[in-house]
Design an enzyme around this catalytic site. Structure first.
Site, PDB file in Angstrom:
ATOM      1  N   ARG A 161      33.394 -21.112  75.214  1.00 14.76           N
ATOM      2  CA  ARG A 161      34.313 -21.354  74.080  1.00 14.76           C
ATOM      3  C   ARG A 161      33.670 -22.105  72.911  1.00 14.76           C
ATOM      4  NH1 ARG A 161      36.068 -17.870  76.394  1.00 14.76           N
ATOM      5  NH2 ARG A 161      37.902 -17.764  77.726  1.00 14.76           N
ATOM      6  N   SER A 211      45.885 -22.360  74.806  1.00 14.27           N
ATOM      7  CA  SER A 211      45.442 -23.528  75.574  1.00 14.27           C
ATOM      8  C   SER A 211      45.018 -24.646  74.634  1.00 14.27           C
ATOM      9  CB  SER A 211      44.240 -23.167  76.448  1.00 14.27           C
ATOM     10  OG  SER A 211      44.622 -22.179  77.366  1.00 14.27           O
ATOM     11  N   GLU A 286      40.326 -27.416  72.804  1.00 13.27           N
ATOM     12  CA  GLU A 286      39.905 -26.131  72.236  1.00 13.27           C
ATOM     13  C   GLU A 286      40.473 -26.023  70.813  1.00 13.27           C
ATOM     14  OE1 GLU A 286      40.639 -22.827  74.858  1.00 13.27           O
ATOM     15  OE2 GLU A 286      40.619 -21.391  73.215  1.00 13.27           O
TER      16      GLU A 286
HETATM   17  C1  LIG Z   1      49.599 -17.514  72.404  1.00 20.12           C
HETATM   18  C2  LIG Z   1      48.112 -17.766  72.268  1.00 20.12           C
HETATM   19  C3  LIG Z   1      47.258 -17.369  73.266  1.00 20.12           C
HETATM   20  C4  LIG Z   1      45.882 -17.579  73.158  1.00 20.12           C
HETATM   21  N1  LIG Z   1      45.076 -17.150  74.155  1.00 20.12           N
HETATM   22  C5  LIG Z   1      43.754 -17.311  74.046  1.00 20.12           C
HETATM   23  C6  LIG Z   1      42.873 -16.832  75.080  1.00 20.12           C
HETATM   24  O1  LIG Z   1      43.300 -16.243  76.072  1.00 20.12           O
HETATM   25  N2  LIG Z   1      41.540 -17.041  74.927  1.00 20.12           N
HETATM   26  C7  LIG Z   1      41.039 -17.651  73.816  1.00 20.12           C
HETATM   27  O2  LIG Z   1      39.811 -17.769  73.731  1.00 20.12           O
HETATM   28  N3  LIG Z   1      41.832 -18.117  72.834  1.00 20.12           N
HETATM   29  C8  LIG Z   1      43.169 -17.959  72.917  1.00 20.12           C
HETATM   30  N4  LIG Z   1      43.983 -18.434  71.930  1.00 20.12           N
HETATM   31  C9  LIG Z   1      43.410 -19.196  70.798  1.00 20.12           C
HETATM   32  C10 LIG Z   1      43.046 -18.324  69.580  1.00 20.12           C
HETATM   33  O3  LIG Z   1      43.823 -17.142  69.567  1.00 20.12           O
HETATM   34  C11 LIG Z   1      41.571 -17.954  69.558  1.00 20.12           C
HETATM   35  O4  LIG Z   1      40.758 -19.108  69.471  1.00 20.12           O
HETATM   36  C12 LIG Z   1      41.245 -17.012  68.376  1.00 20.12           C
HETATM   37  O5  LIG Z   1      39.992 -16.444  68.597  1.00 20.12           O
HETATM   38  C13 LIG Z   1      41.245 -17.703  67.025  1.00 20.12           C
HETATM   39  O6  LIG Z   1      41.199 -16.688  66.040  1.00 20.12           O
HETATM   40  P1  LIG Z   1      41.870 -16.896  64.616  1.00 20.12           P
HETATM   41  O7  LIG Z   1      41.520 -15.703  63.798  1.00 20.12           O
HETATM   42  O8  LIG Z   1      43.310 -17.179  64.713  1.00 20.12           O
HETATM   43  O9  LIG Z   1      41.078 -18.170  64.108  1.00 20.12           O
HETATM   44  P2  LIG Z   1      41.676 -19.497  63.422  1.00 20.12           P
HETATM   45  O10 LIG Z   1      42.579 -20.182  64.374  1.00 20.12           O
HETATM   46  O11 LIG Z   1      42.209 -19.161  62.091  1.00 20.12           O
HETATM   47  O12 LIG Z   1      40.325 -20.345  63.270  1.00 20.12           O
HETATM   48  C14 LIG Z   1      39.698 -20.885  64.415  1.00 20.12           C
HETATM   49  C15 LIG Z   1      38.304 -21.401  64.010  1.00 20.12           C
HETATM   50  O13 LIG Z   1      37.489 -20.282  63.628  1.00 20.12           O
HETATM   51  C16 LIG Z   1      37.030 -20.436  62.278  1.00 20.12           C
HETATM   52  N5  LIG Z   1      37.036 -19.102  61.687  1.00 20.12           N
HETATM   53  C17 LIG Z   1      38.034 -18.185  61.724  1.00 20.12           C
HETATM   54  N6  LIG Z   1      37.621 -17.052  61.134  1.00 20.12           N
HETATM   55  C18 LIG Z   1      36.363 -17.264  60.706  1.00 20.12           C
HETATM   56  C19 LIG Z   1      35.391 -16.459  60.028  1.00 20.12           C
HETATM   57  N7  LIG Z   1      35.640 -15.204  59.660  1.00 20.12           N
HETATM   58  N8  LIG Z   1      34.178 -17.022  59.749  1.00 20.12           N
HETATM   59  C20 LIG Z   1      33.905 -18.302  60.113  1.00 20.12           C
HETATM   60  N9  LIG Z   1      34.777 -19.105  60.742  1.00 20.12           N
HETATM   61  C21 LIG Z   1      35.988 -18.582  61.052  1.00 20.12           C
HETATM   62  C22 LIG Z   1      38.008 -21.406  61.635  1.00 20.12           C
HETATM   63  O14 LIG Z   1      37.400 -22.093  60.547  1.00 20.12           O
HETATM   64  C23 LIG Z   1      38.317 -22.333  62.805  1.00 20.12           C
HETATM   65  O15 LIG Z   1      37.286 -23.254  62.982  1.00 20.12           O
HETATM   66  C24 LIG Z   1      45.364 -18.222  72.007  1.00 20.12           C
HETATM   67  C25 LIG Z   1      46.223 -18.619  70.994  1.00 20.12           C
HETATM   68  C26 LIG Z   1      47.591 -18.385  71.100  1.00 20.12           C
HETATM   69  C27 LIG Z   1      48.509 -18.788  69.974  1.00 20.12           C
END
Ligand SMILES: Cc1cc2nc3c(=O)[nH]c(=O)nc-3n(C[C@H](O)[C@H](O)[C@H](O)COP(=O)(O)OP(=O)(O)OC[C@H]3O[C@@H](n4cnc5c(N)ncnc54)[C@H](O)[C@@H]3O)c2cc1C
Length: 321
Positions: A161, A211, A286
């Site tokens: 992660r 999480s 996380e």
């Molecule tokens: C219901 C639920 C279930 C989830 N289940 C999981 C799971 O099973 N496994 C898991 O790993 N995660 C899970 N997550 C957490 C989350 O979905 C992941 O971490 C996801 O990958 C984040 O993607 P995002 O586009 O929403 O990023 P954001 O939340 O918008 O950003 C997260 C981080 O990534 C950076 N970032 C985003 N996009 C970019 C880019 N293009 N370039 C550089 N930096 C960037 C941001 O600056 C920040 O630091 C879950 C979340 C929810 C709400």
């Protein structure tokens, strides 16, 4: 690319927490990403890049800078055998379904993750103890100098992660992945099972960020995953204001209505401190927190530094515990 001003962050975040950002832009091309970076630099404004806000605790006071949303517009997808080139803005569940339709195996475990591909690649997200990083061959990023660069797998420092991209300032625009040939029907069935199991286990009616705490192998062996340790500490259902340890899954913090970022941080401090006192293991977050002035790190780094409202610890609500 039209900048929007004074935009509430809460509707852009899965936790539905966050005050107004001064400017939000949604680029449709890599050129527009570079342009936004130069504007931020020339105006000396903090720049925060987000995907779907599914792992973000935004500050209820908002953010005094520019938010760059990487989403639709940067979601191109191209296939060449088992090699896939995808825009960072593609919606992860849709991406997983496209892989299944092409009979490409290896990323079934990401099908239920509600984020954009860029966020997933930065977080090395995944499920079933797997991470997407294993399949990433290289990524194209825009640096904070506004230049486009390609980074190979070896540069990305992947471990559970985490990746070297976190906190680096690099903005992921494109990702090249290598998958394995597989059977479309088998891949689809596995994805359906994963989705069904997630629906059973995870709270879905209240806003949350997935999480809150990371699993760590030493702790897992001795006391189990974070959810189990939090439940054993009697914290399931405990709340501070609108932020509550989910009564369904103790590693989720839900917004049961009107939660503020301060309340979530206080609850994180309570949970982390209580579990550490009981087990000796300090669970890292996380979820990441963005402050009003643009600092962004895992949420526990703020609580450990005492950067949360301690007076909220006098308002612990155990009525649903
Ligand atoms: C219901 C639920 C279930 C989830 N289940 C999981 C799971 O099973 N496994 C898991 O790993 N995660 C899970 N997550 C957490 C989350 O979905 C992941 O971490 C996801 O990958 C984040 O993607 P995002 O586009 O929403 O990023 P954001 O939340 O918008 O950003 C997260 C981080 O990534 C950076 N970032 C985003 N996009 C970019 C880019 N293009 N370039 C550089 N930096 C960037 C941001 O600056 C920040 O630091 C879950 C979340 C929810 C709400």
């Amino acid at each position: 690319m039209r900048p929007d001003r004074n935009v509430a962050l809460a509707p852009l975040a899965r936790w539905q927490i966050g005050g107004p950002a001064d400017i939000v832009v949604t680029p449709g091309t890599t050129g527009q990403v570079s342009h936004a970076v130069s504007v931020a630099r020339d105006c000396d404004l903090p720049l925060f890049v987000m995907g779907d806000g599914s792992n973000m605790l935004f500050d209820s006071r908002g953010f005094r800078g520019i938010v760059l949303r990487i989403g639709p517009g940067l979601d191109a997808l191209a296939f060449a055998g088992t090699r896939v080139t995808a825009g960072a803005g593609i919606w992860v569940p849709a991406f997983a379904r496209q892989l299944a339709l092409r009979g490409l195996a290896g990323l079934e475990h990401v099908v239920g993750i509600p984020g954009r591909l860029g966020g997933l690649v930065v977080m090395n997200g995944g499920s079933q103890r797997k991470g997407i990083g294993t399949h990433v061959r290289h990524v194209t990023v825009v640096t904070r100098d506004g230049e486009s660069r390609t980074l190979a797998h070896a540069d990305l420092g992947y471990s559970y992660r985490t990746s070297a991209l976190q906190g680096s300032g690099a903005i992921v625009t494109d990702v090249v992945l290598e998958l394995e040939p597989g059977d479309r029907g088998v891949i689809m069935r596995e994805m359906i099972e994963i989705l069904a199991s997630r629906r059973r286990k995870f709270p879905k009616n209240l806003p949350n960020c997935g999480s809150t705490f990371l699993s760590n192998p030493a702790m897992y062996d001795k006391v189990g995953p974070p959810g189990q340790a939090i439940e054993a500490a009697g914290l399931k259902g405990v709340a501070i204001g609108g932020a509550q340890v989910s009564p369904l899954h103790a590693n989720f913090i839900v917004n049961r209505g009107g939660a503020t970022s301060d309340e979530v941080l206080a609850l994180i401090a309570l949970v982390r401190g209580t579990v550490q006192n009981r087990t000796g293991f300090a669970m890292d977050c996380e979820v990441r927190h963005l402050t009003e002035s643009g600092e962004e790190r895992p949420a526990h780094e703020f609580t450990d530094a005492g950067r949360f409202d301690r007076s909220l610890l006098d308002r612990i609500d155990r009525s649903d515990a």
